[in-house]
Design a protein around this motif. Sequence first.
Motif, PDB file in Angstrom:
ATOM      1  N   GLU A  81       6.111  -7.261  10.955  1.00  0.00           N
ATOM      2  CA  GLU A  81       7.278  -6.426  10.632  1.00  0.00           C
ATOM      3  C   GLU A  81       7.286  -6.288   8.871  1.00  0.00           C
ATOM      4  O   GLU A  81       7.396  -4.961   8.364  1.00  0.00           O
ATOM      5  CB  GLU A  81       8.624  -6.836  10.696  1.00  0.00           C
ATOM      6  CG  GLU A  81       9.619  -5.974  10.309  1.00  0.00           C
ATOM      7  CD  GLU A  81      11.181  -6.397  10.802  1.00  0.00           C
ATOM      8  OE1 GLU A  81      12.053  -5.961  10.217  1.00  0.00           O
ATOM      9  OE2 GLU A  81      11.314  -7.453  11.316  1.00  0.00           O
ATOM     10  N   ALA A  82       6.780  -7.282   8.014  1.00  0.00           N
ATOM     11  CA  ALA A  82       6.703  -7.192   6.722  1.00  0.00           C
ATOM     12  C   ALA A  82       5.551  -6.315   6.552  1.00  0.00           C
ATOM     13  O   ALA A  82       5.451  -5.497   5.435  1.00  0.00           O
ATOM     14  CB  ALA A  82       6.695  -8.540   6.241  1.00  0.00           C
ATOM     15  N   VAL A  83       4.449  -6.505   7.028  1.00  0.00           N
ATOM     16  CA  VAL A  83       3.304  -5.648   6.730  1.00  0.00           C
ATOM     17  C   VAL A  83       3.644  -4.352   6.956  1.00  0.00           C
ATOM     18  O   VAL A  83       2.938  -3.127   6.189  1.00  0.00           O
ATOM     19  CB  VAL A  83       2.112  -6.066   7.867  1.00  0.00           C
ATOM     20  CG1 VAL A  83       1.094  -4.952   7.524  1.00  0.00           C
ATOM     21  CG2 VAL A  83       1.660  -7.373   7.189  1.00  0.00           C
ATOM     22  N   GLU A  84       4.272  -3.945   8.017  1.00  0.00           N
ATOM     23  CA  GLU A  84       4.767  -2.498   8.523  1.00  0.00           C
ATOM     24  C   GLU A  84       5.688  -1.863   7.310  1.00  0.00           C
ATOM     25  O   GLU A  84       5.435  -0.753   6.794  1.00  0.00           O
ATOM     26  CB  GLU A  84       5.471  -2.342   9.730  1.00  0.00           C
ATOM     27  CG  GLU A  84       5.907  -0.998  10.278  1.00  0.00           C
ATOM     28  CD  GLU A  84       6.718  -0.953  11.403  1.00  0.00           C
ATOM     29  OE1 GLU A  84       7.229   0.175  11.613  1.00  0.00           O
ATOM     30  OE2 GLU A  84       6.666  -2.138  12.285  1.00  0.00           O
ATOM     31  N   LYS A  85       6.823  -2.572   6.846  1.00  0.00           N
ATOM     32  CA  LYS A  85       7.637  -2.234   5.975  1.00  0.00           C
ATOM     33  C   LYS A  85       6.942  -2.104   4.376  1.00  0.00           C
ATOM     34  O   LYS A  85       7.397  -0.959   3.753  1.00  0.00           O
ATOM     35  CB  LYS A  85       8.873  -3.154   5.776  1.00  0.00           C
ATOM     36  CG  LYS A  85       9.730  -3.233   7.267  1.00  0.00           C
ATOM     37  CD  LYS A  85      10.641  -1.909   7.295  1.00  0.00           C
ATOM     38  CE  LYS A  85      11.378  -1.797   8.881  1.00  0.00           C
ATOM     39  NZ  LYS A  85      12.263  -2.975   8.626  1.00  0.00           N
ATOM     40  N   VAL A  86       6.106  -2.929   4.123  1.00  0.00           N
ATOM     41  CA  VAL A  86       5.670  -2.891   2.601  1.00  0.00           C
ATOM     42  C   VAL A  86       4.368  -1.590   2.464  1.00  0.00           C
ATOM     43  O   VAL A  86       4.422  -1.088   1.627  1.00  0.00           O
ATOM     44  CB  VAL A  86       5.164  -4.083   2.691  1.00  0.00           C
ATOM     45  CG1 VAL A  86       3.910  -4.005   1.092  1.00  0.00           C
ATOM     46  CG2 VAL A  86       5.926  -5.222   2.147  1.00  0.00           C
ATOM     47  N   ALA A  87       4.007  -1.528   3.802  1.00  0.00           N
ATOM     48  CA  ALA A  87       3.060  -0.501   4.133  1.00  0.00           C
ATOM     49  C   ALA A  87       1.994  -0.192   2.939  1.00  0.00           C
ATOM     50  O   ALA A  87       1.760   0.912   2.529  1.00  0.00           O
ATOM     51  CB  ALA A  87       3.966   0.958   3.963  1.00  0.00           C
ATOM     52  N   GLY A  88       1.177  -1.146   2.635  1.00  0.00           N
ATOM     53  CA  GLY A  88       0.351  -1.016   1.734  1.00  0.00           C
ATOM     54  C   GLY A  88       0.737  -0.972   0.328  1.00  0.00           C
ATOM     55  O   GLY A  88      -0.065  -0.808  -0.558  1.00  0.00           O
ATOM     56  N   ARG A  89       1.989  -1.124  -0.104  1.00  0.00           N
ATOM     57  CA  ARG A  89       2.308  -0.860  -1.506  1.00  0.00           C
ATOM     58  C   ARG A  89       2.075  -2.008  -2.221  1.00  0.00           C
ATOM     59  O   ARG A  89       2.200  -2.217  -3.435  1.00  0.00           O
ATOM     60  CB  ARG A  89       3.872  -0.542  -1.563  1.00  0.00           C
ATOM     61  CG  ARG A  89       4.208   0.780  -1.079  1.00  0.00           C
ATOM     62  CD  ARG A  89       5.466   1.258  -0.994  1.00  0.00           C
ATOM     63  NE  ARG A  89       6.493   0.381   0.024  1.00  0.00           N
ATOM     64  CZ  ARG A  89       7.658   0.280   0.062  1.00  0.00           C
ATOM     65  NH1 ARG A  89       8.210   0.958  -0.946  1.00  0.00           N
ATOM     66  NH2 ARG A  89       8.053  -0.202   0.983  1.00  0.00           N
ATOM     67  N   ALA A  90       1.841  -3.492  -1.636  1.00  0.00           N
ATOM     68  CA  ALA A  90       1.552  -4.591  -2.332  1.00  0.00           C
ATOM     69  C   ALA A  90       0.684  -5.516  -1.326  1.00  0.00           C
ATOM     70  O   ALA A  90       0.674  -5.152  -0.221  1.00  0.00           O
ATOM     71  CB  ALA A  90       2.978  -5.508  -2.569  1.00  0.00           C
ATOM     72  N   ARG A  91       0.110  -6.334  -1.899  1.00  0.00           N
ATOM     73  CA  ARG A  91      -0.928  -7.442  -1.111  1.00  0.00           C
ATOM     74  C   ARG A  91       0.170  -8.501  -0.599  1.00  0.00           C
ATOM     75  O   ARG A  91       1.077  -8.829  -1.273  1.00  0.00           O
ATOM     76  CB  ARG A  91      -1.867  -7.958  -1.942  1.00  0.00           C
ATOM     77  CG  ARG A  91      -3.144  -6.973  -2.328  1.00  0.00           C
ATOM     78  CD  ARG A  91      -4.150  -7.581  -3.270  1.00  0.00           C
ATOM     79  NE  ARG A  91      -3.295  -7.721  -4.555  1.00  0.00           N
ATOM     80  CZ  ARG A  91      -3.626  -8.856  -5.431  1.00  0.00           C
ATOM     81  NH1 ARG A  91      -5.172  -9.580  -5.092  1.00  0.00           N
ATOM     82  NH2 ARG A  91      -3.045  -9.218  -6.394  1.00  0.00           N
ATOM     83  N   LEU A  92      -0.325  -8.982   0.445  1.00  0.00           N
ATOM     84  CA  LEU A  92       0.626  -9.842   1.056  1.00  0.00           C
ATOM     85  C   LEU A  92      -0.015 -11.195   1.392  1.00  0.00           C
ATOM     86  O   LEU A  92      -1.129 -11.124   1.958  1.00  0.00           O
ATOM     87  CB  LEU A  92       1.271  -9.309   2.639  1.00  0.00           C
ATOM     88  CG  LEU A  92       2.176  -7.860   2.172  1.00  0.00           C
ATOM     89  CD1 LEU A  92       2.613  -7.400   3.633  1.00  0.00           C
ATOM     90  CD2 LEU A  92       3.495  -8.356   1.496  1.00  0.00           C
ATOM     91  N   GLU A  93       0.871 -12.345   1.486  1.00  0.00           N
ATOM     92  CA  GLU A  93       0.253 -13.615   1.714  1.00  0.00           C
ATOM     93  C   GLU A  93       0.872 -14.262   2.740  1.00  0.00           C
ATOM     94  O   GLU A  93       2.263 -14.741   2.221  1.00  0.00           O
ATOM     95  CB  GLU A  93      -0.055 -14.270   0.198  1.00  0.00           C
ATOM     96  CG  GLU A  93      -0.743 -15.741   0.154  1.00  0.00           C
ATOM     97  CD  GLU A  93      -1.177 -15.994  -1.039  1.00  0.00           C
ATOM     98  OE1 GLU A  93      -2.269 -16.648  -0.975  1.00  0.00           O
ATOM     99  OE2 GLU A  93      -0.324 -16.211  -1.804  1.00  0.00           O
TER     100      GLU A  93
END
Length: 284
Positions: A230-242
Amino acid sequence: MDETVDRQWVGDLVRATIEEDLAGGVDVTTTATVDPDQVSVAELVARADGVVAGLEIAELVLRQVAAPDEIEIEYGVRDGDSVQRGAVLMTVRGKTRQLLTAERTTLNLLCHLSGVATLTRHWVDAVDGTGAVIRDTRKTMPLLRSLEKYAVRCGGGKNHRMGLSDAALIKDNHVIAAGGVAEAYRLVRKAYPEIGIEVEVDSVEDAVIAVESGAELILLDNMDVPLLREAVEKVAGRARLEASGGLTLDQAREVAETGVDFLAVGALTHSAPVLDIALDLKEA
């Protein structure tokens, strides 16, 4: 070792570890049982499959105990190499007393660093092909951080920040102290406009707030796989996620396949079992 490891510092560390073992005296067992002129060949041998890290550290220990002109060293492999049980990692010829006196300190460092590299390689292999990168944390043994992070690189992983000053990580306590995610990010960016900033969040909502505040790297703390997706979907490429917190090797691939960019794994350094390596003495 590479340029990120301070060789003078490593030399000081090696001297301190040898002094710890000798405690200002001598190796009483070796001195009593071995003729001072006896020469032997010793092989550093892997007793298990794994990835090697720390051979240059082992050499430094051996050369610190021995006189420079009384020891010869030949490498069988290099740091970062995968080896199988029985592989000869290094062959050393020198005074028997010196080899035996240096044995435990040599193996303590080499086995530990190779264990870190081996565990890291397991994680890297687990996420192979997903695009996710395995990174370490600051959960390292005191004073061994640069060597343990070097071992992580030998295993194919990448390093997170080295310390508290080379990058900012806004954690939950910083958020509480500052009065919120957005305010914490604003304060750090104002104080250090050029530094990299990572924001730790424990909810998808805070991840969105962080990215809308300008964060380019967000740590998703203790989120299960559905929340990570869900976080990957909501952030939608606007930041890198760890992804970080509670990760296990058997779920590594599932986590990586959510689309996160990094998996931060404290276990690489704080819980790595040693790679079993022995020093086998032979006649010269």
